[in-house]
Every structure is written in structure tokens, then in C-alpha cells.
Scaffold this motif. Structure first.
Motif, PDB file in Angstrom:
ATOM      1  N   ALA A 155       0.810  -1.218   0.000  1.00 30.58           N
ATOM      2  CA  ALA A 155       0.000   0.000   0.000  1.00 30.58           C
ATOM      3  C   ALA A 155       0.845   1.270   0.000  1.00 30.58           C
ATOM      4  CB  ALA A 155      -0.933   0.006   1.209  1.00 30.58           C
ATOM      5  N   THR A 156       2.041   1.211   0.587  1.00 34.70           N
ATOM      6  CA  THR A 156       2.863   2.416   0.715  1.00 34.70           C
ATOM      7  C   THR A 156       3.908   2.537  -0.390  1.00 34.70           C
ATOM      8  OG1 THR A 156       4.265   1.195   2.291  1.00 34.70           O
ATOM      9  CG2 THR A 156       2.538   2.612   3.210  1.00 34.70           C
ATOM     10  N   LEU A 214       1.914   1.045  -4.098  1.00 30.93           N
ATOM     11  CA  LEU A 214       0.734   1.758  -4.597  1.00 30.93           C
ATOM     12  C   LEU A 214       0.815   3.261  -4.360  1.00 30.93           C
ATOM     13  CD1 LEU A 214      -2.101   1.581  -5.850  1.00 30.93           C
ATOM     14  CD2 LEU A 214      -3.000   1.192  -3.538  1.00 30.93           C
ATOM     15  N   SER A 252       4.936   8.434   1.285  1.00 26.70           N
ATOM     16  CA  SER A 252       4.530   7.034   1.124  1.00 26.70           C
ATOM     17  C   SER A 252       5.743   6.110   1.155  1.00 26.70           C
ATOM     18  CB  SER A 252       3.765   6.850  -0.191  1.00 26.70           C
ATOM     19  OG  SER A 252       2.527   7.518  -0.158  1.00 26.70           O
ATOM     20  N   LEU A 259      -1.021  -6.288  -4.580  1.00 29.55           N
ATOM     21  CA  LEU A 259      -2.038  -5.305  -4.196  1.00 29.55           C
ATOM     22  C   LEU A 259      -2.275  -4.218  -5.244  1.00 29.55           C
ATOM     23  CD1 LEU A 259      -3.936  -4.010  -2.047  1.00 29.55           C
ATOM     24  CD2 LEU A 259      -1.920  -2.828  -1.155  1.00 29.55           C
TER      25      LEU A 259
END
Length: 298
Positions: free
Chosen positions: A66-67, A70, A154, A180
Motif C-alpha cells: 500500500a505504501t 501503490l 509514502s 495489491l
């Protein structure tokens, strides 16, 4: 740091420095959200069928995806697509070094020593000089600058996720973390870029677009992040994160050579100051120890 780790850090610096030129080529050929989907689709497949799942909690795998995968590249690809110069993007993104050290101090309670502060301060001054030179050469859209800072935050968050995960096989983390991003990237592409543009981009992709996807997925992600993650697992964050401050030096040179984003005197001077700041950060503790251990003359 051992010679092996120093060489690994140099590989990461060169690979990621050139990465910004490749991203610029990529977003000129392929819409940014579609480019992100393709990048991580080819990182994950078919490797996920052959690489074992990382032996850590799923929350770390999801947090990494996610970090670093993405969040970072949604913001960075969009920033460069909206006009952020590639060389300057490589510079601004290195704010992650400062974000990483600050988050690690708050979350992991890692000590920040005086030579770390001095080294990062010198490197920050070098980045300001680089920014002054770059701003004189190319206009910088505010939205692109802010998006690049968001990408840096991020990346820094992902660095701390990796540190919290502890000892982990980085190839497994990179491959499984890449599961992801493709779907969110595709949804964003469908919503903002449109199905017609997706189809047109895929059916008319050139060798430059194919090369950009191959470099971003195979070299920048699989090689770059595996080596980077191993370095973070072996050394304190305050020592490793500032190494990325060398990336804009390579990024600015590549942007000059391949994209015509010319370097000025301030940029060269800024690069030298960055190098000196990194030397203080990496070797300052050793220098202080030698000074204290040196025999004093009466």
C-alpha cells in the motif's frame, strides 16, 4: 557498512536515478495509472507462483504494497505526467530520507546522533541548491511538487513498515507486495483515463513503452527494492535512508543527458554538498571515535 553493502547501495542509486527518465518516457507512451498497473502486474506475475510468501504477518505485506508500491507511484507517476521535470522529481522525492528518519524516531525510537543531524542538514542544504538551479531551468508545477512530496511520504512509511517486519526475504516481500497495486491502478485508470484510452495504449504500444514497463518492473522494482530492503534490514534507518540523497545526482545527470534538462552551476554545487553531507552521515561516527581515541599531546 561492508563492501558488499556499499556496492549494493551504489547499484540501487544508479538504477533508481535512471528510473525517473524511464518514468518520463513511460508516461509519454502510456497513461500513468495504466503504467502503474502494468508495472506491478509484471512484478507479481508469474513470479508469485514460484516465490514463496514472505514469512511475516500479512499486515506487513499489505502495508508494504500500500505504501511503497501503490501510494508512492500513484503520486509520482501522476506528478511527472502533469509536468514535474524528471530530474527535479528525483530530487524532491528524496524528502523521504527526512520523513523516514523522523517516522523511525517516533515509531521505532531509533536514536538520531549528532553526525546524522549534521549530515542530513548538509544534504538538505545541497538539495536546496539543486532546487535553486533546477527552478531556473524548468518551470515546476505546484501540484507536481506536492504530489512528489506525497510520494516521498509514502516511500518513507514503507521503509518503516519494512523495518518493523524485521528479517524478511525481500524478493518474497517485493513480489507478494506487488499483488495489491494492479487492481486499484486499473480502477483508477478506468475511472480517469477511460477504457478507450486503455485499449488504444495497449494495442499501439511502442518498443519504448515496452522497454519502460520492463525496466520499471524488472530492474527498478525487483532489483532495486530487493537490495534496498536488505540494506534496511541490516543497518539503522538513519544510516540507510540518507543514501537515497545520491539518487537525484544520478537523476539530474540522466535527465540532462537523455531529456535535455540542463544542469546549471547551482545544481553541480548542490550535488557536491549532498555528497559531503552523505559522507558525514555515513562516516561521522567513525571520525568522532577516531578523534576521541587519538592520543592527546600534553
Amino acid at each position: 557498512m561492508s563492501l558488499k553493502d556499499i556496492l549494493a547501495a551504489l547499484v540501487v542509486i544508479v538504477v533508481w536515478g535512471a528510473n525517473f527518465v524511464v518514468i518520463k518516457v513511460g508516461v509519454d507512451e502510456i497513461p500513468p495509472m495504466l503504467l502503474g498497473a502494468l508495472r506491478f502486474l509484471f512484478v507479481a506475475f508469474p513470479a508469485v507462483f514460484f516465490v514463496p510468501r514472505p514469512a511475516v504477518s500479512w499486515r506487513y505485506v499489505v502495508g508494504y504494497g500500500a505504501t511503497i508500491c501503490l501510494g508512492q507511484f500513484i503520486f509520482l507517476f501522476l506528478a511527472i505526467y502533469l509536468g514535474m521535470p524528471a530530474g527535479l522529481a528525483s530530487l524532491v522525492l528524496q524528502a523521504q530520507a527526512f520523513f523516514t528518519v523522523a517516522i523511525a524516531a517516533l515509531v521505532l525510537h531509533e536514536a538520531i546522533r549528532a553526525h546524522h543531524v549534521l549530515g542530513i542538514g548538509l544534504a538538505a542544504a545541497g538539495l536546496v541548491l539543486l532546487d535553486l538551479g533546477a527552478s531556473g531551468e524548468a518551470g515546476v508545477p505546484l501540484v507536481g511538487f506536492l504530489l512528489t512530496l506525497a510520494a516521498a511520504f509514502s516511500w518513507a512509511s514503507g521503509n518503516v513498515v519494512l523495518k518493523c517486519a524485521g528479517s524478511v526475504r525481500m524478493l518474497s516481500m517485493v513480489v507478494w507486495g506487488a499483488l495489491l497495486p494492479p487492481i486499484p491502478f486499473l480502477l483508477l485508470s478506468a475511472g480517469f483515463e477511460g477504457a478507450d484510452r486503455i485499449v488504444a495504449s495497449l494495442t499501439h504500444i511502442s518498443w519504448r513503452g515496452v522497454g519502460a514497463v520492463a525496466y520499471l518492473s524488472g530492474v527498478a522494482t525487483l532489483i532495486g527494492y530487493v537490495l534496498w530492503g536488505r540494506l534496511l534490514s541490516r543497518h539503522p534507518v538513519a544510516r540507510i535512508a540518507p543514501l537515497s540523497l545520491l539518487i537525484p545526482v544520478v537523476g539530474l545527470l540522466c535527465a540532462d543527458w537523455f531529456l535535455g534538462e540542463r544542469l546549471g552551476l547551482w545544481q553541480w554545487l548542490g550535488g557536491l554538498v549532498v555528497l559531503f553531507g552523505l559522507a558525514v552521515n555515513l562516516f561521522g561516527g567513525r571520525w568522532v571515535a577516531r578523534i576521541k581515541a587519538a592520543p592527546r599531546t600534553p
